[in-house]
Design a protein around this motif. Structure first.
Motif, PDB file in Angstrom:
ATOM      1  N   ASP A   1     -19.549  -5.489  79.208  1.00 45.68           N
ATOM      2  CA  ASP A   1     -18.503  -6.505  79.130  1.00 45.68           C
ATOM      3  C   ASP A   1     -19.124  -7.785  78.594  1.00 45.68           C
ATOM      4  O   ASP A   1     -20.014  -8.368  79.219  1.00 45.68           O
ATOM      5  CB  ASP A   1     -17.887  -6.749  80.512  1.00 45.68           C
ATOM      6  CG  ASP A   1     -16.654  -7.637  80.463  1.00 45.68           C
ATOM      7  OD1 ASP A   1     -16.275  -8.102  79.362  1.00 45.68           O
ATOM      8  OD2 ASP A   1     -16.049  -7.875  81.525  1.00 45.68           O
ATOM      9  N   VAL A   2     -18.642  -8.237  77.442  1.00 40.04           N
ATOM     10  CA  VAL A   2     -19.326  -9.319  76.734  1.00 40.04           C
ATOM     11  C   VAL A   2     -18.602 -10.659  76.820  1.00 40.04           C
ATOM     12  O   VAL A   2     -19.023 -11.627  76.176  1.00 40.04           O
ATOM     13  CB  VAL A   2     -19.539  -8.944  75.249  1.00 40.04           C
ATOM     14  CG1 VAL A   2     -20.439  -7.733  75.119  1.00 40.04           C
ATOM     15  CG2 VAL A   2     -18.209  -8.720  74.531  1.00 40.04           C
ATOM     16  N   VAL A   3     -17.512 -10.755  77.618  1.00 39.59           N
ATOM     17  CA  VAL A   3     -16.829 -12.043  77.736  1.00 39.59           C
ATOM     18  C   VAL A   3     -16.747 -12.497  79.186  1.00 39.59           C
ATOM     19  O   VAL A   3     -16.631 -11.694  80.111  1.00 39.59           O
ATOM     20  CB  VAL A   3     -15.402 -12.013  77.135  1.00 39.59           C
ATOM     21  CG1 VAL A   3     -15.463 -11.812  75.635  1.00 39.59           C
ATOM     22  CG2 VAL A   3     -14.534 -10.955  77.781  1.00 39.59           C
ATOM     23  N   LEU A   4     -16.821 -13.815  79.379  1.00 33.53           N
ATOM     24  CA  LEU A   4     -16.668 -14.407  80.700  1.00 33.53           C
ATOM     25  C   LEU A   4     -15.186 -14.462  81.058  1.00 33.53           C
ATOM     26  O   LEU A   4     -14.321 -14.505  80.180  1.00 33.53           O
ATOM     27  CB  LEU A   4     -17.257 -15.815  80.727  1.00 33.53           C
ATOM     28  CG  LEU A   4     -18.771 -15.958  80.918  1.00 33.53           C
ATOM     29  CD1 LEU A   4     -19.552 -15.206  79.848  1.00 33.53           C
ATOM     30  CD2 LEU A   4     -19.184 -17.437  80.925  1.00 33.53           C
ATOM     31  N   GLY A   5     -14.900 -14.474  82.351  1.00 33.11           N
ATOM     32  CA  GLY A   5     -13.507 -14.520  82.771  1.00 33.11           C
ATOM     33  C   GLY A   5     -13.362 -14.440  84.272  1.00 33.11           C
ATOM     34  O   GLY A   5     -14.302 -14.710  85.025  1.00 33.11           O
ATOM     35  N   PHE A   6     -12.162 -14.020  84.705  1.00 31.96           N
ATOM     36  CA  PHE A   6     -11.825 -13.970  86.118  1.00 31.96           C
ATOM     37  C   PHE A   6     -11.330 -12.570  86.503  1.00 31.96           C
ATOM     38  O   PHE A   6     -10.994 -11.760  85.632  1.00 31.96           O
ATOM     39  CB  PHE A   6     -10.738 -14.997  86.454  1.00 31.96           C
ATOM     40  CG  PHE A   6     -11.104 -16.412  86.098  1.00 31.96           C
ATOM     41  CD1 PHE A   6     -11.939 -17.151  86.911  1.00 31.96           C
ATOM     42  CD2 PHE A   6     -10.615 -17.008  84.937  1.00 31.96           C
ATOM     43  CE1 PHE A   6     -12.280 -18.455  86.591  1.00 31.96           C
ATOM     44  CE2 PHE A   6     -10.944 -18.309  84.601  1.00 31.96           C
ATOM     45  CZ  PHE A   6     -11.787 -19.032  85.427  1.00 31.96           C
ATOM     46  N   ASP A   7     -11.243 -12.338  87.791  1.00 26.02           N
ATOM     47  CA  ASP A   7     -10.774 -11.047  88.307  1.00 26.02           C
ATOM     48  C   ASP A   7      -9.288 -11.041  88.632  1.00 26.02           C
ATOM     49  O   ASP A   7      -8.728  -9.988  88.940  1.00 26.02           O
ATOM     50  CB  ASP A   7     -11.556 -10.668  89.575  1.00 26.02           C
ATOM     51  CG  ASP A   7     -13.001 -10.293  89.275  1.00 26.02           C
ATOM     52  OD1 ASP A   7     -13.251  -9.715  88.201  1.00 26.02           O
ATOM     53  OD2 ASP A   7     -13.872 -10.578  90.117  1.00 26.02           O
ATOM     54  N   SER A   8      -8.626 -12.209  88.592  1.00 27.36           N
ATOM     55  CA  SER A   8      -7.231 -12.265  89.014  1.00 27.36           C
ATOM     56  C   SER A   8      -6.490 -13.365  88.274  1.00 27.36           C
ATOM     57  O   SER A   8      -7.094 -14.247  87.654  1.00 27.36           O
ATOM     58  CB  SER A   8      -7.133 -12.517  90.525  1.00 27.36           C
ATOM     59  OG  SER A   8      -7.605 -13.821  90.823  1.00 27.36           O
TER      60      SER A   8
ATOM     61  N   GLY B   1     -21.913 -23.971  87.533  1.00 27.53           N
ATOM     62  CA  GLY B   1     -22.123 -23.148  88.710  1.00 27.53           C
ATOM     63  C   GLY B   1     -21.050 -23.292  89.760  1.00 27.53           C
ATOM     64  O   GLY B   1     -21.170 -22.732  90.859  1.00 27.53           O
ATOM     65  N   MET B   2     -19.958 -24.008  89.419  1.00 31.14           N
ATOM     66  CA  MET B   2     -18.883 -24.235  90.383  1.00 31.14           C
ATOM     67  C   MET B   2     -17.650 -23.383  90.101  1.00 31.14           C
ATOM     68  O   MET B   2     -16.699 -23.395  90.878  1.00 31.14           O
ATOM     69  CB  MET B   2     -18.485 -25.720  90.370  1.00 31.14           C
ATOM     70  CG  MET B   2     -19.628 -26.671  90.719  1.00 31.14           C
ATOM     71  SD  MET B   2     -20.276 -26.406  92.406  1.00 31.14           S
ATOM     72  CE  MET B   2     -18.886 -27.007  93.380  1.00 31.14           C
ATOM     73  N   VAL B   3     -17.649 -22.649  88.986  1.00 28.77           N
ATOM     74  CA  VAL B   3     -16.503 -21.818  88.629  1.00 28.77           C
ATOM     75  C   VAL B   3     -16.798 -20.373  89.013  1.00 28.77           C
ATOM     76  O   VAL B   3     -17.754 -19.765  88.501  1.00 28.77           O
ATOM     77  CB  VAL B   3     -16.190 -21.915  87.123  1.00 28.77           C
ATOM     78  CG1 VAL B   3     -15.059 -20.960  86.751  1.00 28.77           C
ATOM     79  CG2 VAL B   3     -15.822 -23.343  86.750  1.00 28.77           C
ATOM     80  N   GLU B   4     -15.981 -19.822  89.928  1.00 28.02           N
ATOM     81  CA  GLU B   4     -16.162 -18.442  90.350  1.00 28.02           C
ATOM     82  C   GLU B   4     -15.509 -17.513  89.340  1.00 28.02           C
ATOM     83  O   GLU B   4     -14.305 -17.570  89.102  1.00 28.02           O
ATOM     84  CB  GLU B   4     -15.552 -18.210  91.731  1.00 28.02           C
ATOM     85  CG  GLU B   4     -15.753 -16.787  92.237  1.00 28.02           C
ATOM     86  CD  GLU B   4     -15.147 -16.546  93.600  1.00 28.02           C
ATOM     87  OE1 GLU B   4     -14.462 -15.524  93.773  1.00 28.02           O
ATOM     88  OE2 GLU B   4     -15.356 -17.399  94.497  1.00 28.02           O
TER      89      GLU B   4
ATOM     90  N   SER C   1      -5.823 -21.599  86.899  1.00 32.81           N
ATOM     91  CA  SER C   1      -6.641 -22.807  87.005  1.00 32.81           C
ATOM     92  C   SER C   1      -7.474 -22.982  85.729  1.00 32.81           C
ATOM     93  O   SER C   1      -7.223 -23.848  84.916  1.00 32.81           O
ATOM     94  CB  SER C   1      -7.538 -22.718  88.235  1.00 32.81           C
ATOM     95  OG  SER C   1      -8.414 -23.813  88.286  1.00 32.81           O
ATOM     96  N   ASN C   2      -8.478 -22.159  85.568  1.00 36.10           N
ATOM     97  CA  ASN C   2      -9.249 -21.976  84.327  1.00 36.10           C
ATOM     98  C   ASN C   2      -9.665 -23.264  83.617  1.00 36.10           C
ATOM     99  O   ASN C   2      -9.350 -23.462  82.429  1.00 36.10           O
ATOM    100  CB  ASN C   2      -8.446 -21.095  83.367  1.00 36.10           C
ATOM    101  CG  ASN C   2      -9.311 -20.453  82.293  1.00 36.10           C
ATOM    102  OD1 ASN C   2     -10.531 -20.614  82.262  1.00 36.10           O
ATOM    103  ND2 ASN C   2      -8.674 -19.727  81.388  1.00 36.10           N
ATOM    104  N   PRO C   3     -10.404 -24.144  84.276  1.00 38.60           N
ATOM    105  CA  PRO C   3     -10.843 -25.363  83.585  1.00 38.60           C
ATOM    106  C   PRO C   3     -11.720 -25.116  82.363  1.00 38.60           C
ATOM    107  O   PRO C   3     -11.694 -25.923  81.422  1.00 38.60           O
ATOM    108  CB  PRO C   3     -11.595 -26.136  84.680  1.00 38.60           C
ATOM    109  CG  PRO C   3     -11.883 -25.143  85.750  1.00 38.60           C
ATOM    110  CD  PRO C   3     -10.802 -24.116  85.693  1.00 38.60           C
ATOM    111  N   PRO C   4     -12.485 -23.993  82.286  1.00 43.33           N
ATOM    112  CA  PRO C   4     -13.269 -23.778  81.061  1.00 43.33           C
ATOM    113  C   PRO C   4     -12.475 -23.160  79.908  1.00 43.33           C
ATOM    114  O   PRO C   4     -13.016 -22.971  78.834  1.00 43.33           O
ATOM    115  CB  PRO C   4     -14.381 -22.812  81.508  1.00 43.33           C
ATOM    116  CG  PRO C   4     -14.302 -22.722  82.992  1.00 43.33           C
ATOM    117  CD  PRO C   4     -12.878 -23.011  83.324  1.00 43.33           C
TER     118      PRO C   4
END
Length: 345
Positions: A57-64, A291-294, A70-73
């Protein structure tokens, strides 16, 4: 690019306002898998087979969906109407001054379409043959923009491991339009890994230097003999400390879609090539990740944990007459194609 890709869909979740979000899963004949949601027209994962067939998996992201709301980045989303920064959120068209929302603090700029840009809405979506077509109608005055903008974002996964993204739009009033996909890539597939060991090539002889507020000065500077010369592959970590992180637009030499605009490679043997019809490419080295974005798997992304190669017009082009035209007029069609093609050895 012909494709025998299959596409399935399921419910991804619901937004806080109760809107259903759909997840589309593309699978090509090589086993490559891409997932897209219709919230923010976002890419949530791209799993690429390496030389041994193992998926990465080559992209950053979220599980839900909560993460993407929210997604500030701006992980994976489609940003618009205008990607990047507009200085002071102001521009003039035909003698009329428009004020956009200001959501880029403390620099007091308009960023990526504002508080409720294209990345914060549920798009209508449907499967058409081997593509998913997402549609959003942005009303006149949304975030300060003039005109009703009817927008389409189309995703396709081909059997030569290429992700093809097509944007198009029409408007009822003259308005700036500059859309892009905002995926963060890390070819290592390791959530805690830095992109310092990635090699990068950008096919550009010039870039647009920026002021303290990250707005281009309006001058095009040659990359020759500077830290911004990526015309031949450079290990990114060799430049990060000297520059302090990249968030700059490069003026592409590529004049047609078949010309490679950029290429990133990882020591594992995975490579991604970028092709586009747009004149600019914003290289962003995730300087604001802290380091603050889960993210996925409940891990926290660190600074330089990914990189963006945002194909677009030059930033703040609506306010710089010498930059490529960014205003779309009634009767015209905005069209923009980007391809991310993956190779392994």
């Amino acid at each position: 690019m012909a494709s025998a890709t299959t596409i399935g869909h399921t419910t991804y979740g619901k937004t806080k306002s109760g809107d259903e979000v759909l997840l589309y899963t593309f699978t090509n004949r090589n086993g490559m898998v891409m997932k897209v949601i219709n919230f923010g027209a976002a890419i949530t994962s791209i799993n690429v087979p390496n030389a041994k067939g193992r998926l990465t998996d080559v992209v950053l992201g979220f599980d839900s969906i909560e993460g993407y709301e929210s997604n500030p980045p701006y992980f994976g989303v489609t940003v618009g109407r205008v990607a990047n920064r507009t200085e002071g959120g102001k521009f003039i068209i035909a003698g009329e001054t428009y004020q956009l929302s200001i959501n880029d603090s403390p620099r007091a700029n308009h960023l990526h379409g504002g508080f409720k840009g294209f990345s914060k809405v549920v798009w209508k979506s449907e499967i058409k043959d081997d593509k998913v077509v997402l549609t959003y109608v942005s009303p006149d005055g949304e975030e300060g923009y003039p005109g009703q903008l009817t927008t389409h974002c189309t995703y396709q996964l081909t059997d030569d491991n290429a992700v093809v993204i097509n944007f198009n739009a029409t408007t009822t009033k003259s308005t700036p339009v500059n859309m892009c996909n905002h995926s963060y890539f890390n070819l290592s597939g390791k959530e805690k890994s830095s992109i310092s060991d990635h090699s990068l090539m950008i096919n550009a002889d010039a870039y647009t230097p920026v002021k303290e507020n990250l707005i281009p000065t309006g001058v095009l500077c040659p990359v020759q003999d500077t830290l911004f010369d990526f015309r031949h592959p450079v290990v990114i970590g060799d430049r990060l400390d000297d520059v302090g992180g990249f968030d700059h637009n490069f003026c592409l030499n590529s004049k047609q879609l078949s010309d490679c605009a950029a290429r990133i490679s990882h020591p594992s043997g995975l490579t991604m090539e970028v092709y586009t019809t747009k004149p600019g490419l914003q290289f962003y080295s995730a300087n604001f990740l802290d380091g603050m974005v889960e993210g996925k798997n409940k891990l926290y992304y660190e600074k330089h944990g990914g990189l963006c190669l945002e194909t677009q017009n030059y930033p703040n082009a609506v306010n710089v007459p010498t930059f490529p035209e960014v205003v779309l007029h009634p009767g015209q069609v905005y069209a923009h194609t980007t391809i991310f093609k993956f190779l392994s050895n």
